[in-house]
Design a protein around this motif. Structure first.
Motif, mmCIF file in Angstrom:
data_model
loop_
_atom_site.group_PDB
_atom_site.id
_atom_site.type_symbol
_atom_site.label_atom_id
_atom_site.label_comp_id
_atom_site.label_asym_id
_atom_site.label_seq_id
_atom_site.Cartn_x
_atom_site.Cartn_y
_atom_site.Cartn_z
ATOM 1 N N PRO A 118 0.817 -1.230 0.000
ATOM 2 C CA PRO A 118 0.000 0.000 0.000
ATOM 3 C C PRO A 118 0.845 1.272 0.000
ATOM 4 O O PRO A 118 0.396 2.306 -0.477
ATOM 5 C CB PRO A 118 -0.793 -0.102 1.313
ATOM 6 C CG PRO A 118 -0.768 -1.538 1.669
ATOM 7 C CD PRO A 118 0.521 -2.089 1.140
ATOM 8 N N LEU A 119 2.075 1.184 0.507
ATOM 9 C CA LEU A 119 2.905 2.388 0.608
ATOM 10 C C LEU A 119 3.515 2.766 -0.733
ATOM 11 O O LEU A 119 4.008 3.885 -0.898
ATOM 12 C CB LEU A 119 4.000 2.180 1.654
ATOM 13 C CG LEU A 119 3.469 1.963 3.071
ATOM 14 C CD1 LEU A 119 4.605 1.639 4.024
ATOM 15 C CD2 LEU A 119 2.706 3.184 3.553
ATOM 16 N N THR A 120 3.483 1.856 -1.697
ATOM 17 C CA THR A 120 3.998 2.219 -3.017
ATOM 18 C C THR A 120 3.076 3.229 -3.695
ATOM 19 O O THR A 120 3.458 3.870 -4.654
ATOM 20 C CB THR A 120 4.167 0.981 -3.932
ATOM 21 O OG1 THR A 120 2.894 0.356 -4.061
ATOM 22 C CG2 THR A 120 5.163 0.005 -3.367
ATOM 23 N N TYR A 121 1.830 3.363 -3.177
ATOM 24 C CA TYR A 121 0.921 4.376 -3.725
ATOM 25 C C TYR A 121 1.031 5.698 -2.986
ATOM 26 O O TYR A 121 0.392 6.662 -3.346
ATOM 27 C CB TYR A 121 -0.539 3.887 -3.667
ATOM 28 C CG TYR A 121 -0.739 2.563 -4.348
ATOM 29 C CD1 TYR A 121 -0.644 2.476 -5.729
ATOM 30 C CD2 TYR A 121 -0.987 1.411 -3.615
ATOM 31 C CE1 TYR A 121 -0.807 1.257 -6.364
ATOM 32 C CE2 TYR A 121 -1.151 0.193 -4.241
ATOM 33 C CZ TYR A 121 -1.055 0.111 -5.611
ATOM 34 O OH TYR A 121 -1.204 -1.084 -6.231
ATOM 35 N N SER A 122 1.791 5.749 -1.894
ATOM 36 C CA SER A 122 1.970 7.028 -1.215
ATOM 37 C C SER A 122 3.446 7.420 -1.329
ATOM 38 O O SER A 122 4.283 6.620 -1.737
ATOM 39 C CB SER A 122 1.509 6.940 0.242
ATOM 40 O OG SER A 122 1.986 5.788 0.852
ATOM 41 N N VAL A 124 6.378 7.502 0.033
ATOM 42 C CA VAL A 124 7.203 7.002 1.122
ATOM 43 C C VAL A 124 8.395 6.293 0.483
ATOM 44 O O VAL A 124 8.225 5.544 -0.478
ATOM 45 C CB VAL A 124 6.380 6.005 1.972
ATOM 46 C CG1 VAL A 124 7.261 5.259 2.938
ATOM 47 C CG2 VAL A 124 5.265 6.720 2.719
ATOM 48 N N SER A 125 9.598 6.564 0.997
ATOM 49 C CA SER A 125 10.783 5.908 0.420
ATOM 50 C C SER A 125 10.722 4.410 0.705
ATOM 51 O O SER A 125 10.047 3.966 1.639
ATOM 52 C CB SER A 125 12.061 6.489 1.033
ATOM 53 O OG SER A 125 12.159 6.069 2.394
ATOM 54 N N ARG A 132 8.204 0.593 8.174
ATOM 55 C CA ARG A 132 6.820 0.616 8.632
ATOM 56 C C ARG A 132 6.155 -0.744 8.477
ATOM 57 O O ARG A 132 5.337 -1.146 9.314
ATOM 58 C CB ARG A 132 6.044 1.712 7.893
ATOM 59 C CG ARG A 132 6.358 3.077 8.502
ATOM 60 C CD ARG A 132 5.906 4.234 7.677
ATOM 61 N NE ARG A 132 4.462 4.242 7.459
ATOM 62 C CZ ARG A 132 3.828 5.232 6.846
ATOM 63 N NH1 ARG A 132 4.493 6.283 6.402
ATOM 64 N NH2 ARG A 132 2.532 5.182 6.675
ATOM 65 N N ALA A 133 6.514 -1.481 7.410
ATOM 66 C CA ALA A 133 5.950 -2.823 7.220
ATOM 67 C C ALA A 133 6.414 -3.749 8.348
ATOM 68 O O ALA A 133 5.636 -4.541 8.890
ATOM 69 C CB ALA A 133 6.360 -3.378 5.857
ATOM 70 N N ARG A 134 7.696 -3.622 8.733
ATOM 71 C CA ARG A 134 8.202 -4.452 9.841
ATOM 72 C C ARG A 134 7.476 -4.128 11.147
ATOM 73 O O ARG A 134 7.145 -5.024 11.922
ATOM 74 C CB ARG A 134 9.710 -4.249 10.020
ATOM 75 C CG ARG A 134 10.543 -4.951 8.975
ATOM 76 C CD ARG A 134 12.017 -4.604 9.135
ATOM 77 N NE ARG A 134 12.798 -5.113 8.038
ATOM 78 C CZ ARG A 134 13.285 -6.356 7.967
ATOM 79 N NH1 ARG A 134 13.082 -7.199 8.960
ATOM 80 N NH2 ARG A 134 13.972 -6.745 6.915
#
Ligand SMILES: Nc1ncnc2c1ncn2[C@@H]1O[C@H](COP(=O)(O)OP(=O)(O)OP(=O)(O)O)[C@@H](O)[C@H]1O
Ligand SMILES: [Mg+2]
Length: 235
Positions: A118-122, A124-125, A132-134
């Motif tokens: 999901p963070l690939t759409y925001s 975020v490096s 954050r995933a960890r």
């Protein structure tokens, strides 16, 4: 609404006389038929109702997956009734944590990669996304499985990956459509504990379920019939 006017009492989500009509040939399906509901921080809500009563339609509205035919929706005090597709995509990527019944994990990606997705759409490096995933995976006690792919996990573990993925964008609400439908009783209990702990941290959780026992774990029941709210009570 300006931030100065927002209070802790501002609902995270509010629907006002929300309607969704699907036109099927010359027939109208009133999938949502005038629903008004407020969802606050710290709530754990079960949405109950027979098949076809509008539960998923309502969840899709709350999650910016679909648009209302009429009525209003407010998110964190903002009127979002008439926003366009790109703004809706922004809300989905940044404010909503969605847990689907089938978990929707990508089979070739590892647990860590699934949760980072999901963070690939925001903006975020990659490094921050991984961090954050960890963190999200440790919240669901899956630190030891981050390199597995979904087929190498148990059903309960897959569910927890889906939950971690819903949390990774630090959403304002978690929406879960039948999150316990595919689980045995031990994993149902575990999932409910996890959702309750999210609620206890302030994050509202809205969960569709067919199971009255599962609904007992929540603090509020909203039951639906024919696109309408039949009952809405605290327990
Ligand atoms: N895309 C669509 N086009 C036309 N009708 C639809 C569409 N999606 C849902 N409906 C209809 O709207 C009504 C509500 O559907 P919805 O999926 O919200 O039910 P539900 O309460 O989630 O049911 P279930 O418990 O079976 O998941 C149903 O009558 C359904 O047939
Ligand atoms: Mg449904």
């Amino acid at each position: 609404m300006p931030d100065s006017e927002k209070t802790d009492n501002t609902p995270v989500i509010e629907l006002v006389d929300a309607r969704k009509i699907y036109r099927m040939g010359d027939e109208d399906v009133n999938a949502l038929d005038g629903v008004s509901v407020k969802i606050h921080r710290g709530e754990f809500i079960a949405i109950l109702g027979p098949s076809g009563s509008g539960k998923s339609t309502m969840m899709n509205m709350l999650g910016f997956m679909d648009t209302l035919t009429s009525g209003k929706m407010f998110f964190e005090g903002e009127d979002v009734s008439a926003i366009g597709a790109s703004k809706r995509a922004w809300y989905r990527a940044n404010r909503i944590g969605f847990i689907f019944q089938a978990f929707n994990l990508l089979p070739r990606l590892t647990v860590l990669e699934n949760v980072m997705l999901p963070l690939t759409y925001s903006r975020v490096s990659r490094r921050e996304a991984e961090e954050r995933a960890r963190e999200a995976l440790s919240r669901v006690a899956l630190d030891h499985r981050i390199g597995h792919i979904p087929s190498q996990l148990s059903g309960g573990e897959r569910q927890r990956v889906a939950t971690a993925r819903a949390l990774v964008n630090n959403p304002g609400v978690v929406l879960a459509d039948e999150p316990t439908g595919n689980l045995d009783s031990k994993n149902v209990a575990r999932t409910l504990d996890l959702l309750r702990s999210l609620r206890d941290s302030g994050l509202p959780v809205v969960m569709v379920t067919h199971d009255l026992e599962v609904a007992k774990a929540t603090s509020r029941v909203v039951s639906m019939r024919d696109g309408k709210i039949l009952e809405d009570y605290l327990q």
